[in-house]
Design an enzyme around this catalytic site. Structure first.
Site, PDB file in Angstrom:
ATOM      1  N   GLU A 152      39.736  27.389  57.366  1.00  0.00           N
ATOM      2  CA  GLU A 152      39.412  28.806  57.281  1.00  0.00           C
ATOM      3  C   GLU A 152      37.942  28.976  56.972  1.00  0.00           C
ATOM      4  O   GLU A 152      37.395  28.294  56.097  1.00  0.00           O
ATOM      5  CB  GLU A 152      40.273  29.471  56.204  1.00  0.00           C
ATOM      6  CG  GLU A 152      40.162  30.975  56.184  1.00  0.00           C
ATOM      7  CD  GLU A 152      41.190  31.602  55.261  1.00  0.00           C
ATOM      8  OE1 GLU A 152      41.155  32.829  55.085  1.00  0.00           O
ATOM      9  OE2 GLU A 152      42.033  30.857  54.717  1.00  0.00           O
ATOM     10  N   GLY A 153      37.277  29.847  57.698  1.00  0.00           N
ATOM     11  CA  GLY A 153      35.860  30.095  57.501  1.00  0.00           C
ATOM     12  C   GLY A 153      35.607  31.489  56.989  1.00  0.00           C
ATOM     13  O   GLY A 153      36.504  32.147  56.459  1.00  0.00           O
TER      14      GLY A 153
ATOM     15  N   ASP B   9      21.748  25.822  65.983  1.00  0.00           N
ATOM     16  CA  ASP B   9      22.464  25.348  64.795  1.00  0.00           C
ATOM     17  C   ASP B   9      23.016  23.949  65.022  1.00  0.00           C
ATOM     18  O   ASP B   9      24.193  23.679  64.770  1.00  0.00           O
ATOM     19  CB  ASP B   9      23.595  26.312  64.434  1.00  0.00           C
ATOM     20  CG  ASP B   9      24.144  26.060  63.031  1.00  0.00           C
ATOM     21  OD1 ASP B   9      23.422  25.446  62.211  1.00  0.00           O
ATOM     22  OD2 ASP B   9      25.285  26.472  62.748  1.00  0.00           O
TER      23      ASP B   9
END
Length: 435
Positions: free
Chosen positions: A111-112, A224
Site C-alpha cells: 500500500e502506498g 525517478d
C-alpha cells in the site's frame, strides 16, 4: 513483481512502481504544452460499468482466491508453480477488458500514498497481473498524476517498459492492470548481497539503457530512476516502471521542478536547483545504479538533505567551478563559500569493482559527469565498448522484443547462489533459471 515488490510503507526503502506514487505533477504526452494539462479527463481512460467489489472477494470468490494464492517463497525463483496456477484456473474468453469482474484478487502486495496493489489473475486469459487500485477522493477525484501516468504508458510500447494491460474506472476507484513481474532490482540485489555477477550487470544495464533510449526518443523523461523502479521477470528481463514522476520533455530543455528523483540518485544539477534539464537527468541515475550493481550498495547513501548529498558527490567529482561547469555559480543552491577541494578522484579508487571489468569505469565516468551536457546519452552508451561482449543481434531487435529471445542470452548464477549450491552438494549446471 510479487511478495518482493512491496510498498515503501511495508518495507522501508522499497517503493515499487505500484506503491510509490505521490510526486509532484508531471505531464503525460511527449512535448505537450503545460496549458493543455486540464484537457485530460477521466474519459481519456477506459470506463467500465462494473463495480470494484470483485477486488475484495467474498464467499466463493474468496475461496477461489485462497485456492490460487501463490505460495512462492521470497526467492521468487519458482515460476513453474505459477504455471500450475494458470493451468488450473478456468478462464472465460468472453469476459471484457475494462471490467472489474474480469480480474480476481489473489493477495495484497502493498500500500502506498494513494494506491493499494494486489496480485491478481485475469479471468479472461489466466495471466497473472498486478492490480493497482487508486481510491478516488470525493472532492478531488482521481490524483492527476495517475491520469498522466496512464496516458503516458498507453503510448509507450517497449520490451523494457512495464506493460499496462487494462484500465478500470468506477465511481469509487481507478484500477491499473499491469503485467506481473517477479521482483525489482532492489530486492534482487538484497537477495544477492556483495555485488552482482559482472555478466548480469552488463545485461541489466543494456536493458536499462535500451529502455531509456526509447523513452528519450519519445521525448519522455522518467525522472525517478532507482532500483525499486526497475522490475525484473523470472527470466531476467528488466523493465522501467513507476512513471508517476515522468513527464514529456522539450528539446533541448524546459523549465521543470528541481524536486525530482529520490535524493540518492538525484544529479548535482537538480540538487543545485536547476529547473532546465533534459535526458541527462535520467543518465545520472542510471550511472548510479550501474555502479551500485557492481558494489552491492548505493553510491551516495545515508544523507538527509541536499547539502550533504552534494558534499558526498563533490568528494568524488570535486567541487565544480565556472571553468568545469559554465553557469554553475548562478544556480539557486550554489554556495560561493565552497572551496575548490577535494580534487576529483578516479571512480575505480572509490568503487574498486569497476576496475575489474574492462571499460566499466569509462562508461560510468561518462554517465556521472557533473556538468549535465557532458553526460553521454542513452543511445551513445548502448554502443560503448563495455557492451562489445554481447551478441550483435541485440542491436537489431524490434522495440517490443526481449533480449532473451536471442540464443545464448541469459543470466548467470550469482555468487551467493553458487555458494549455496555447493554447500548443498549440487552442481551449478542444475540452475535451470536465472536465480
Amino acid at each position: 513483481m510479487g511478495q518482493e515488490l512491496c510498498a515503501k510503507t511495508v518495507q522501508p526503502g522499497c517503493s515499487c512502481y505500484h506503491c510509490s506514487e505521490g510526486g509532484e505533477a508531471h505531464s503525460c504526452r511527449r512535448s505537450q504544452p503545460e496549458t493543455t494539462e486540464a484537457a485530460f479527463k477521466l474519459t481519456d481512460l477506459k470506463e467500465a460499468s462494473c463495480s470494484m467489489t470483485s477486488f475484495h472477494p467474498r464467499g466463493l470468490q474468496a475461496a477461489r482466491a485462497q485456492k490460487f494464492k501463490s505460495k512462492r517463497p521470497r526467492s521468487n525463483s519458482d515460476c513453474f508453480q505459477e504455471e500450475d496456477l494458470r493451468q488450473g484456473f478456468q478462464w472465460r474468453k468472453s469476459l471484457p477488458f475494462g471490467a472489474a469482474s474480469s480480474y480476481l484478487n489473489l493477495e495484497k502486495l502493498g500500500e502506498g500514498s494513494y494506491a493499494t496493489v494486489y496480485k491478481g489473475i485475469s479471468r479472461i486469459n489466466g495471466q497473472l497481473v498486478a492490480l493497482k487500485v487508486i481510491s478516488m477522493n470525493a472532492e478531488e477525484g482521481v490524483p492527476f498524476t495517475a491520469i498522466r501516468e496512464a496516458s503516458l504508458l498507453k503510448g509507450l510500447k517497449h520490451a523494457n517498459i512495464v506493460l499496462l494491460h487494462d484500465i478500470i474506472h468506477t465511481k469509487e476507484t481507478l484500477t491499473f492492470v499491469f503485467e506481473y513481474m517477479h521482483t525489482d532490482l532492489a530486492q534482487y540485489m538484497s537477495q544477492h548481497p556483495g555485488g552482482l555477477h559482472p555478466h548480469n550487470v552488463r545485461l541489466f544495464m543494456f536493458q536499462l539503457l535500451r529502455g531509456l533510449a526509447y523513452i528519450h526518443h519519445q521525448h519522455v523523461l522518467h525522472r525517478d530512476l532507482k532500483p525499486q523502479n526497475l522490475l525484473i521477470s523470472h527470466l531476467g528481463e528488466l523493465k522501467l516502471a513507476d512513471f508517476g514522476l515522468a513527464r514529456a520533455k522539450s528539446i533541448p530543455s524546459q523549465t521543470y521542478s528541481s524536486e525530482v528523483v529520490t535524493l540518492w540518485y538525484r544529479p548535482p544539477d537538480a540538487l543545485l536547483g536547476a529547473t532546465e534539464y533534459s535526458s541527462e537527468l535520467d543518465i545520472w541515475g542510471a550511472g548510479c545504479i550501474f555502479i551500485e550493481m557492481f558494489q552491492g550498495q548505493p553510491l551516495f547513501p545515508g544523507v538527509s538533505n541536499i547539502l550533504e548529498q552534494l558534499e558526498k558527490i563533490w568528494e568524488v567529482l570535486g567541487v565544480p567551478t565556472e571553468d568545469t561547469w559554465p553557469g554553475v555559480s548562478k544556480l539557486p543552491n550554489y554556495n560561493p563559500e565552497w572551496f575548490p577541494l577535494p580534487t576529483p578522484r578516479s571512480l575505480h579508487v572509490v568503487w574498486n569493482r569497476l576496475g575489474r571489468v574492462p571499460e566499466a569505469e569509462d562508461l560510468a565516468s561518462q554517465m556521472l559527469k557533473g556538468f549535465p551536457r557532458d553526460r553521454v546519452s542513452a543511445q551513445e552508451a548502448l554502443v560503448h565498448d563495455y557492451f562489445s561482449a554481447l551478441p550483435s543481434q541485440l542491436y537489431q531487435l524490434p522495440d517490443e522484443e526481449s533480449l532473451f529471445t536471442v540464443s545464448g542470452v541469459r543470466l548467470k548464477p550469482e555468487m551467493c547462489d553458487l555458494l549455496a549450491s555447493y554447500q548443498k552438494g549440487h552442481h551449478p549446471a542444475q540452475f535451470s533459471k536465472c536465480w
